[in-house]
Motif scaffolding. Structure first.
Motif, PDB file in Angstrom:
ATOM      1  N   PRO A   1       0.843  -1.202   0.000  1.00  0.00           N
ATOM      2  CA  PRO A   1       0.000   0.000   0.000  1.00  0.00           C
ATOM      3  C   PRO A   1       0.878   1.252   0.000  1.00  0.00           C
ATOM      4  CG  PRO A   1       0.036  -1.015   2.176  1.00  0.00           C
ATOM      5  CD  PRO A   1       0.790  -1.947   1.262  1.00  0.00           C
ATOM      6  N   PRO A   2       0.296   2.392  -0.404  1.00  0.00           N
ATOM      7  CA  PRO A   2      -1.093   2.571  -0.863  1.00  0.00           C
ATOM      8  C   PRO A   2      -1.282   2.043  -2.274  1.00  0.00           C
ATOM      9  CG  PRO A   2       0.126   4.629  -1.025  1.00  0.00           C
ATOM     10  CD  PRO A   2       1.047   3.659  -0.347  1.00  0.00           C
ATOM     11  N   ALA A   3      -2.530   1.943  -2.679  1.00  0.00           N
ATOM     12  CA  ALA A   3      -2.898   1.392  -3.993  1.00  0.00           C
ATOM     13  C   ALA A   3      -2.254   0.025  -4.182  1.00  0.00           C
ATOM     14  CB  ALA A   3      -2.503   2.348  -5.117  1.00  0.00           C
ATOM     15  N   GLY A   4      -2.268  -0.777  -3.125  1.00  0.00           N
ATOM     16  CA  GLY A   4      -1.637  -2.083  -3.170  1.00  0.00           C
ATOM     17  C   GLY A   4      -2.596  -3.191  -3.541  1.00  0.00           C
TER      18      GLY A   4
ATOM     19  N   SER B   1      -8.501  -7.444  -2.407  1.00  0.00           N
ATOM     20  CA  SER B   1      -9.534  -8.383  -2.830  1.00  0.00           C
ATOM     21  C   SER B   1     -10.630  -7.599  -3.529  1.00  0.00           C
ATOM     22  CB  SER B   1     -10.105  -9.138  -1.628  1.00  0.00           C
ATOM     23  OG  SER B   1      -9.117  -9.932  -1.012  1.00  0.00           O
ATOM     24  N   VAL B   2     -10.984  -8.011  -4.715  1.00  0.00           N
ATOM     25  CA  VAL B   2     -11.968  -7.294  -5.517  1.00  0.00           C
ATOM     26  C   VAL B   2     -13.363  -7.801  -5.191  1.00  0.00           C
ATOM     27  CG1 VAL B   2     -12.742  -6.785  -7.864  1.00  0.00           C
ATOM     28  CG2 VAL B   2     -10.292  -6.940  -7.349  1.00  0.00           C
ATOM     29  N   VAL B   3     -14.278  -6.872  -4.911  1.00  0.00           N
ATOM     30  CA  VAL B   3     -15.672  -7.218  -4.665  1.00  0.00           C
ATOM     31  C   VAL B   3     -16.461  -6.935  -5.937  1.00  0.00           C
ATOM     32  CG1 VAL B   3     -17.732  -6.748  -3.291  1.00  0.00           C
ATOM     33  CG2 VAL B   3     -15.466  -6.716  -2.212  1.00  0.00           C
ATOM     34  N   LEU B   4     -17.154  -7.946  -6.429  1.00  0.00           N
ATOM     35  CA  LEU B   4     -17.937  -7.818  -7.654  1.00  0.00           C
ATOM     36  C   LEU B   4     -19.255  -7.100  -7.384  1.00  0.00           C
ATOM     37  CD1 LEU B   4     -17.240 -11.415  -8.982  1.00  0.00           C
ATOM     38  CD2 LEU B   4     -16.209  -9.289  -9.796  1.00  0.00           C
ATOM     39  N   PRO B   5     -19.891  -6.565  -8.436  1.00  0.00           N
ATOM     40  CA  PRO B   5     -21.147  -5.811  -8.233  1.00  0.00           C
ATOM     41  C   PRO B   5     -22.215  -6.595  -7.483  1.00  0.00           C
ATOM     42  CG  PRO B   5     -20.307  -5.409 -10.431  1.00  0.00           C
ATOM     43  CD  PRO B   5     -19.427  -6.466  -9.838  1.00  0.00           C
ATOM     44  N   GLY B   6     -22.230  -7.919  -7.629  1.00  0.00           N
ATOM     45  CA  GLY B   6     -23.217  -8.728  -6.926  1.00  0.00           C
ATOM     46  C   GLY B   6     -22.925  -8.939  -5.460  1.00  0.00           C
TER      47      GLY B   6
ATOM     48  N   SER C   1     -11.623 -14.688  -5.425  1.00  0.00           N
ATOM     49  CA  SER C   1     -10.683 -15.444  -4.593  1.00  0.00           C
ATOM     50  C   SER C   1      -9.237 -15.069  -4.871  1.00  0.00           C
ATOM     51  CB  SER C   1     -10.890 -16.948  -4.803  1.00  0.00           C
ATOM     52  OG  SER C   1     -10.732 -17.307  -6.161  1.00  0.00           O
ATOM     53  N   VAL C   2      -8.974 -14.402  -5.987  1.00  0.00           N
ATOM     54  CA  VAL C   2      -7.641 -13.882  -6.255  1.00  0.00           C
ATOM     55  C   VAL C   2      -7.515 -12.496  -5.634  1.00  0.00           C
ATOM     56  CG1 VAL C   2      -7.506 -15.175  -8.419  1.00  0.00           C
ATOM     57  CG2 VAL C   2      -8.225 -12.786  -8.464  1.00  0.00           C
ATOM     58  N   ARG C   3      -6.283 -12.071  -5.397  1.00  0.00           N
ATOM     59  CA  ARG C   3      -6.011 -10.711  -4.948  1.00  0.00           C
ATOM     60  C   ARG C   3      -5.282  -9.990  -6.069  1.00  0.00           C
ATOM     61  NH1 ARG C   3      -2.791  -9.987  -0.643  1.00  0.00           N
ATOM     62  NH2 ARG C   3      -3.991  -8.193   0.121  1.00  0.00           N
ATOM     63  N   THR C   4      -5.546  -8.694  -6.228  1.00  0.00           N
ATOM     64  CA  THR C   4      -5.168  -7.972  -7.438  1.00  0.00           C
ATOM     65  C   THR C   4      -4.528  -6.626  -7.109  1.00  0.00           C
ATOM     66  OG1 THR C   4      -6.991  -8.981  -8.669  1.00  0.00           O
ATOM     67  CG2 THR C   4      -6.100  -6.952  -9.558  1.00  0.00           C
ATOM     68  N   VAL C   5      -3.528  -6.256  -7.936  1.00  0.00           N
ATOM     69  CA  VAL C   5      -3.014  -4.897  -7.934  1.00  0.00           C
ATOM     70  C   VAL C   5      -2.851  -4.469  -9.391  1.00  0.00           C
ATOM     71  CG1 VAL C   5      -0.574  -5.606  -7.812  1.00  0.00           C
ATOM     72  CG2 VAL C   5      -1.252  -3.321  -7.051  1.00  0.00           C
ATOM     73  N   SER C   6      -3.180  -3.206  -9.673  1.00  0.00           N
ATOM     74  CA  SER C   6      -3.104  -2.682 -11.031  1.00  0.00           C
ATOM     75  C   SER C   6      -2.017  -1.620 -11.127  1.00  0.00           C
ATOM     76  CB  SER C   6      -4.444  -2.055 -11.442  1.00  0.00           C
ATOM     77  OG  SER C   6      -5.488  -3.000 -11.381  1.00  0.00           O
ATOM     78  N   LEU C   7      -1.437  -1.506 -12.310  1.00  0.00           N
ATOM     79  CA  LEU C   7      -0.373  -0.542 -12.575  1.00  0.00           C
ATOM     80  C   LEU C   7      -0.712   0.217 -13.844  1.00  0.00           C
ATOM     81  CD1 LEU C   7       2.504  -3.139 -12.066  1.00  0.00           C
ATOM     82  CD2 LEU C   7       1.662  -1.528 -10.344  1.00  0.00           C
ATOM     83  N   GLY C   8      -0.471   1.525 -13.839  1.00  0.00           N
ATOM     84  CA  GLY C   8      -0.779   2.341 -15.004  1.00  0.00           C
ATOM     85  C   GLY C   8      -2.182   2.895 -14.955  1.00  0.00           C
TER      86      GLY C   8
ATOM     87  N   ALA D   1       1.344  -0.829 -27.810  1.00  0.00           N
ATOM     88  CA  ALA D   1       1.824   0.192 -26.874  1.00  0.00           C
ATOM     89  C   ALA D   1       1.174  -0.037 -25.515  1.00  0.00           C
ATOM     90  CB  ALA D   1       1.508   1.590 -27.397  1.00  0.00           C
ATOM     91  N   PRO D   2       1.631  -1.013 -24.746  1.00  0.00           N
ATOM     92  CA  PRO D   2       0.981  -1.358 -23.471  1.00  0.00           C
ATOM     93  C   PRO D   2       1.112  -0.235 -22.453  1.00  0.00           C
ATOM     94  CG  PRO D   2       3.085  -2.485 -23.686  1.00  0.00           C
ATOM     95  CD  PRO D   2       2.824  -1.837 -25.005  1.00  0.00           C
ATOM     96  N   ASP D   3       0.075  -0.076 -21.634  1.00  0.00           N
ATOM     97  CA  ASP D   3       0.098   0.944 -20.586  1.00  0.00           C
ATOM     98  C   ASP D   3      -0.605   0.499 -19.313  1.00  0.00           C
ATOM     99  OD1 ASP D   3      -2.412   0.974 -21.761  1.00  0.00           O
ATOM    100  OD2 ASP D   3      -2.627   3.150 -21.714  1.00  0.00           O
ATOM    101  N   ILE D   4      -0.989  -0.764 -19.244  1.00  0.00           N
ATOM    102  CA  ILE D   4      -1.682  -1.311 -18.067  1.00  0.00           C
ATOM    103  C   ILE D   4      -1.087  -2.675 -17.728  1.00  0.00           C
ATOM    104  CG2 ILE D   4      -3.850  -2.335 -17.223  1.00  0.00           C
ATOM    105  CD1 ILE D   4      -5.345  -0.374 -18.964  1.00  0.00           C
ATOM    106  N   ALA D   5      -0.924  -2.924 -16.451  1.00  0.00           N
ATOM    107  CA  ALA D   5      -0.638  -4.281 -15.981  1.00  0.00           C
ATOM    108  C   ALA D   5      -1.589  -4.599 -14.838  1.00  0.00           C
ATOM    109  CB  ALA D   5       0.802  -4.426 -15.513  1.00  0.00           C
ATOM    110  N   VAL D   6      -2.135  -5.793 -14.857  1.00  0.00           N
ATOM    111  CA  VAL D   6      -2.961  -6.285 -13.759  1.00  0.00           C
ATOM    112  C   VAL D   6      -2.266  -7.530 -13.215  1.00  0.00           C
ATOM    113  CG1 VAL D   6      -5.215  -7.157 -13.054  1.00  0.00           C
ATOM    114  CG2 VAL D   6      -5.070  -5.384 -14.808  1.00  0.00           C
ATOM    115  N   VAL D   7      -1.887  -7.477 -11.952  1.00  0.00           N
ATOM    116  CA  VAL D   7      -1.186  -8.583 -11.302  1.00  0.00           C
ATOM    117  C   VAL D   7      -2.166  -9.301 -10.385  1.00  0.00           C
ATOM    118  CG1 VAL D   7       0.761  -9.260  -9.846  1.00  0.00           C
ATOM    119  CG2 VAL D   7       0.961  -7.268 -11.377  1.00  0.00           C
ATOM    120  N   ASN D   8      -2.363 -10.575 -10.635  1.00  0.00           N
ATOM    121  CA  ASN D   8      -3.270 -11.391  -9.820  1.00  0.00           C
ATOM    122  C   ASN D   8      -2.480 -12.423  -9.035  1.00  0.00           C
ATOM    123  OD1 ASN D   8      -5.764 -10.241 -10.694  1.00  0.00           O
ATOM    124  ND2 ASN D   8      -5.605 -11.401 -12.596  1.00  0.00           N
TER     125      ASN D   8
END
Length: 228
Positions: free
Chosen positions: A48-51, A54-59, A64-71, A124-131
């Motif tokens: 953290p921060p922005a570390g 656990s992602v909560v879905l709209p429902g 069950s995975v944990r995620t951090v995003s970059l970019g 031209a990548p600009d996003i990474a999602v780490v699960n």
């Protein structure tokens, strides 16, 4: 070596696969040293921060995975510059090392055919999602549709092996193909398969290279957002 893509009982290892139009699997693409460096980097990105979260879905259900995003920060179902569904912190920058790896990966996957695959030649990548997949985690079949361009998606596997399910572009039902991904493997999907449903059926605990010091599986997906 596990990162070389050899399973127990396999005498000759695995070769490159192209299980669908635009999908390329290159076993053992990352060397052992590269894998260790990426695991160390993921630990830093997860702080953290922005570390990692656990992602909560709209429902209301939690992934069950944990995620951090970059970019750009991914959340269900869009992108933002801050962690709008978490601590509100600004997203960490997209690392140049992942951009370089992802461009090499697309060149490796498509070679001289890159001009025939949408978005591959000018990737031209600009996003990474780490699960992070702890033991028992999975990911249901889904499409990566939040991007505004149809450039390829680059997926790098670290740690435990998994059963990756590659579906079709129309529904979450059959036909699908199950692939076994190991630490160090590269998977690229684009072209006709860019919006194929895909997910992780299960991980195989204890199959990671012990030298990584990693429990579970890390997956790094690198994408081009098309966002300003």
């Amino acid at each position: 070596m596990r990162g070389g893509g050899v399973f127990a009982g396999e005498l000759f290892g695995r070769g490159r696969e192209e299980p669908a139009d635009g999908v390329v699997l290159v076993p053992g693409w990352l060397g052992a040293g590269e894998q260790r460096e990426l695991v160390a980097a993921c630990r830093e990105w997860a702080r953290p921060p922005a570390g990692m979260r656990s992602v909560v879905l709209p429902g209301g259900g939690a992934m069950s995975v944990r995620t951090v995003s970059l970019g750009w920060h991914w959340y269900p179902y869009g992108y933002a510059r801050t962690v709008v569904d978490g601590d509100g912190g600004p997203v960490k920058p997209f690392p140049a090392v992942l951009g370089g790896l992802a461009r090499l990966a697309v060149a490796e996957a498509y070679g001289e055919r890159a001009g025939e695959v949408a978005g591959a030649a000018g990737f031209a990548p600009d996003i990474a999602v780490v699960n992070h997949y702890p033991h028992g985690a999975r990911m249901g079949l889904h499409q990566d549709r939040e991007e505004r361009v149809n450039a390829p998606v680059v997926s790098l596997s670290l740690g435990d092996e998994c059963v990756f399910r590659l579906g079709n572009t129309e529904t979450r039902t059959r036909p699908w193909t199950d692939l076994r991904l190991c630490g160090g493997d590269l998977l690229v999907f684009g072209g006709e398969s860019r919006f194929a449903y895909h997910g992780v059926v299960r991980t195989l605990p204890g199959t990671a290279d012990p030298e990584l010091g990693l429990t579970g599986r890390l997956n790094i997906t690198v994408r081009q957002s098309g966002l300003a």
